[in-house]
Scaffold this motif. Structure first.
Motif, mmCIF file in Angstrom:
data_model
loop_
_atom_site.group_PDB
_atom_site.id
_atom_site.type_symbol
_atom_site.label_atom_id
_atom_site.label_comp_id
_atom_site.label_asym_id
_atom_site.label_seq_id
_atom_site.Cartn_x
_atom_site.Cartn_y
_atom_site.Cartn_z
ATOM 1 N N LEU A 120 -40.997 24.011 -44.584
ATOM 2 C CA LEU A 120 -40.656 24.950 -45.649
ATOM 3 C C LEU A 120 -39.318 25.608 -45.360
ATOM 4 N N PHE A 121 -38.550 25.850 -46.414
ATOM 5 C CA PHE A 121 -37.228 26.450 -46.284
ATOM 6 C C PHE A 121 -37.340 27.981 -46.264
ATOM 7 N N ASP A 148 -33.794 25.167 -56.129
ATOM 8 C CA ASP A 148 -34.272 23.933 -56.753
ATOM 9 C C ASP A 148 -33.668 22.758 -55.992
ATOM 10 N N PRO A 149 -34.275 22.351 -54.872
ATOM 11 C CA PRO A 149 -33.687 21.314 -54.012
ATOM 12 C C PRO A 149 -33.702 19.940 -54.675
ATOM 13 N N GLU A 150 -32.576 19.231 -54.589
ATOM 14 C CA GLU A 150 -32.489 17.927 -55.242
ATOM 15 C C GLU A 150 -31.847 16.841 -54.385
ATOM 16 N N GLY A 151 -31.001 17.194 -53.417
ATOM 17 C CA GLY A 151 -30.349 16.194 -52.579
ATOM 18 C C GLY A 151 -30.485 16.565 -51.114
ATOM 19 N N PHE A 152 -30.576 15.543 -50.231
ATOM 20 C CA PHE A 152 -30.904 15.818 -48.825
ATOM 21 C C PHE A 152 -30.186 14.839 -47.907
ATOM 22 N N ALA A 153 -29.667 15.360 -46.790
ATOM 23 C CA ALA A 153 -29.094 14.525 -45.733
ATOM 24 C C ALA A 153 -29.224 15.267 -44.413
ATOM 25 N N ILE A 154 -29.112 14.534 -43.317
ATOM 26 C CA ILE A 154 -29.219 15.129 -41.989
ATOM 27 C C ILE A 154 -27.888 14.998 -41.268
ATOM 28 N N GLY A 158 -28.667 17.146 -36.274
ATOM 29 C CA GLY A 158 -30.058 17.280 -36.683
ATOM 30 C C GLY A 158 -30.320 18.308 -37.762
ATOM 31 N N ASN A 159 -29.311 19.102 -38.129
ATOM 32 C CA ASN A 159 -29.489 20.080 -39.201
ATOM 33 C C ASN A 159 -29.612 19.380 -40.547
ATOM 34 N N PHE A 173 -29.564 23.973 -43.203
ATOM 35 C CA PHE A 173 -30.762 24.518 -42.569
ATOM 36 C C PHE A 173 -30.929 23.903 -41.188
ATOM 37 N N SER A 174 -31.642 24.607 -40.334
ATOM 38 C CA SER A 174 -32.025 24.043 -39.053
ATOM 39 C C SER A 174 -33.121 22.997 -39.271
ATOM 40 N N PRO A 175 -33.445 22.175 -38.262
ATOM 41 C CA PRO A 175 -34.523 21.195 -38.419
ATOM 42 C C PRO A 175 -35.892 21.814 -38.681
ATOM 43 N N THR A 176 -36.032 23.122 -38.468
ATOM 44 C CA THR A 176 -37.288 23.797 -38.794
ATOM 45 C C THR A 176 -37.263 24.441 -40.179
ATOM 46 N N GLY A 177 -36.154 24.258 -40.925
ATOM 47 C CA GLY A 177 -36.052 24.786 -42.282
ATOM 48 C C GLY A 177 -35.460 26.169 -42.383
ATOM 49 N N SER A 178 -34.906 26.698 -41.296
ATOM 50 C CA SER A 178 -34.328 28.039 -41.310
ATOM 51 C C SER A 178 -32.873 27.992 -41.781
ATOM 52 N N PHE A 179 -32.545 28.866 -42.728
ATOM 53 C CA PHE A 179 -31.210 28.907 -43.339
ATOM 54 C C PHE A 179 -30.136 29.196 -42.298
ATOM 55 N N ILE A 180 -29.040 28.429 -42.380
ATOM 56 C CA ILE A 180 -27.893 28.640 -41.491
ATOM 57 C C ILE A 180 -26.684 29.146 -42.270
ATOM 58 N N ARG A 181 -26.318 28.471 -43.356
ATOM 59 C CA ARG A 181 -25.140 28.891 -44.133
ATOM 60 C C ARG A 181 -25.169 28.253 -45.512
ATOM 61 N N ALA A 182 -24.370 28.837 -46.409
ATOM 62 C CA ALA A 182 -24.137 28.282 -47.739
ATOM 63 C C ALA A 182 -22.697 27.796 -47.817
#
Length: 496
Positions: A120-121, A148-154, A158-159, A173-182
């Motif tokens: 979860l984010f 409204d998430p629509e696109g994803f990459a790593i 690992g973020n 986001f971190s690999p655990t879903g924690s917000f890092i930056r916009a």
């Protein structure tokens, strides 16, 4: 009727995942073959809290594939859930699903879908939520945690990089879903009324930026990890001949520098013309109109082949889904294109207001057909789902080809009334019923499933594919253990 019969047979399966193996059907122009289809029941649950307990559609019903990402290093997949059932009017904590698949190394056929983790984010301990900004924050101009998430990459470290339709936005986001930056969305892309942000209303109210529900639909990372490419689903609301985006086929790809989080370029991607799409629809009664060009036709995903070439998933808004459970409307387009950015013009400072034609000197990205998904499905007697939204280049196969994985979004098999009341959509392939959400389908009917599809693409088509770079684990160099033996090092002289 053939489509309905296949839907009945799939929906008639038990809660176990059903697999439909398809005899290879070559598409000579692109050296592709269709491997198989995997049908996943809509009432599959994820691994968020209340799994198997008192959950529901907006708690832990599995959110199907708004995007798909394949991790070539860990041999696992990520399936992005969007804002949840109901189109942003009921609470849903947004998430990404980590899952595994078995892929036959010879045929590319997929099997044994298994959810491994639900992430979860969050931001500062609070969940991002699918509610629109008006409902979540009481203000259409405050984005907050509406997502409204629509696109994803790593990223190589690992973020997670995730694109959003509301802003539109790009988050890390971190690999655990924690917000890092916009990331910093370019001003011409932001949804506004004059100079005031408005993340909820559509044309007729907003004057610039992305159309409502047509934000950053696709996201991919170049293999070197230095650039993110995100795509709007459709043209900007203030561009095209009518200045509402609906008559133009020119949408924007936005390039970001991952180090700074700022945009470095914008490019034009040309959607297939309505005339060409209508030519594939029998007769004229069901043709798309002129205002459908930049609204009912759009992109759903992008994935990198290498630094310059990409695959793009493009589709219409027809097919089996919550608005058409039995597939009564003829489908015009479900296609994958290969694009190349080489030679494309940076249009960051160029407006396309008032025109459907590119200005002199502006070159769009080049584009060639990679796969006609609708033709593959029709040729194999299968139904055609509405929302093809996930696209990933999967594992390399024994003969040097690659599995191409496609996924559909079933909207949680939930629709809504004008008042925002939610209903589950149930069908047997011939008839359909709307029932109160989470109340159970009538006998003989089931919720609309999600689908995964596998294509086999030859090395001719994906020969220049470069997997994403990955940061070596601590204590390794290039993935190999760094072993230093003292005898390999020159001895220091006494006075060195």
């Amino acid at each position: 009727m053939m489509q309905a019969k296949h839907l009945i047979s799939w929906l008639g399966c038990s809660f176990a995942i059903s697999v439909v193996n398809i005899i290879a059907n070559s598409q000579a122009a692109t050296a592709l073959s269709f491997a198989n289809t995997l049908s996943i029941p809509a009432d599959t649950t994820d691994l968020s809290p209340l799994n198997g307990g008192s959950g529901g559609a907006n708690v832990n019903r599995f959110g199907f594939f708004s995007d798909i990402y394949y991790d070539h290093y860990q041999n696992v997949y990520y399936g992005l859930s969007d804002r949840g059932p109901g189109g942003g009017v009921i609470s849903y904590n947004t998430r990404v699903q980590k899952f595994s698949l078995d892929v036959d190394s010879n045929t590319g056929a997929i099997a044994n879908f298994n959810v491994l983790e639900t992430i979860l984010f969050t931001k500062n301990g609070q969940y991002f939520n699918g509610l629109n900004p008006q409902l979540l924050n009481g203000d259409k101009g405050i984005l907050g945690l509406s997502f409204d998430p629509e696109g994803f990459a790593i990223a190589p470290n690992g973020n997670f990089y995730v694109s959003d339709e509301y802003g539109p936005s790009v988050y890390e986001f971190s690999p655990t879903g924690s917000f890092i930056r916009a990331f910093q969305t370019p001003d011409n892309i932001l949804s506004k009324v004059g100079s005031t942000p408005n993340y909820v209303d559509g044309r007729g109210t907003i004057t610039t930026g992305r159309q409502d529900n047509r934000g950053f639909e696709g996201l991919t990372l170049t293999p070197d990890g230095k650039k993110l490419l995100v795509m709007l689903q459709d043209p900007l609301v203030n561009e095209g001949s009518s200045n509402d985006g609906r008559r133009s086929n020119n949408l924007r790809i936005v390039e970001f520098d991952t180090a700074t989080g700022t945009s470095t370029a914008q490019y034009i991607y040309g959607l297939e013309s309505i005339a060409d799409i209508n030519s594939r629809i029998p007769g004229t009664a069901n043709d798309f109109g002129a205002t459908s060009q930049g609204r009912n036709i759009g992109i759903s995903a992008i994935t990198a082949i290498n630094e310059n070439e990409f695959l793009v998933l493009e589709r219409d808004n027809r097919g089996v889904g919550v608005d058409d459970p039995t597939g009564s409307n003829p489908v015009g387009s479900k296609r994958v294109y290969k694009i190349n950015l080489t030679g494309a013009t940076n249009v960051s400072g160029i407006s396309l207001a008032g025109t459907n034609t590119l200005p002199t000197g502006v070159t769009a990205v080049s584009k060639t057909l990679f796969a006609d998904i609708a033709s593959f499905l029709k040729g194999n007697g299968q139904i055609i789902p509405e929302k093809f939204e996930g696209l990933a280049i999967g594992p390399k196969l024994s003969d040097g080809s690659y599995a191409i994985i496609l996924g559909t979004d079933n909207d949680y098999s939930v629709t809504q009334s004008g008042s925002g009341t939610q209903f589950d959509v149930c069908t047997d392939g011939t008839t359909s019923t709307q029932v109160p959400i989470d109340s159970g389908c009538p006998t003989g009917q089931k919720l609309l499933p999600g689908y995964l599809y596998s294509l086999k693409a030859s090395s001719t088509e994906i020969g220049r594919f470069v997997p994403a770079e990955k940061v070596p684990e601590p204590g390794t160099l290039g993935g190999l253990a760094l072993i230093v033996l003292s005898g390999f090092l020159p001895k220091r002289k006494k006075n060195d």
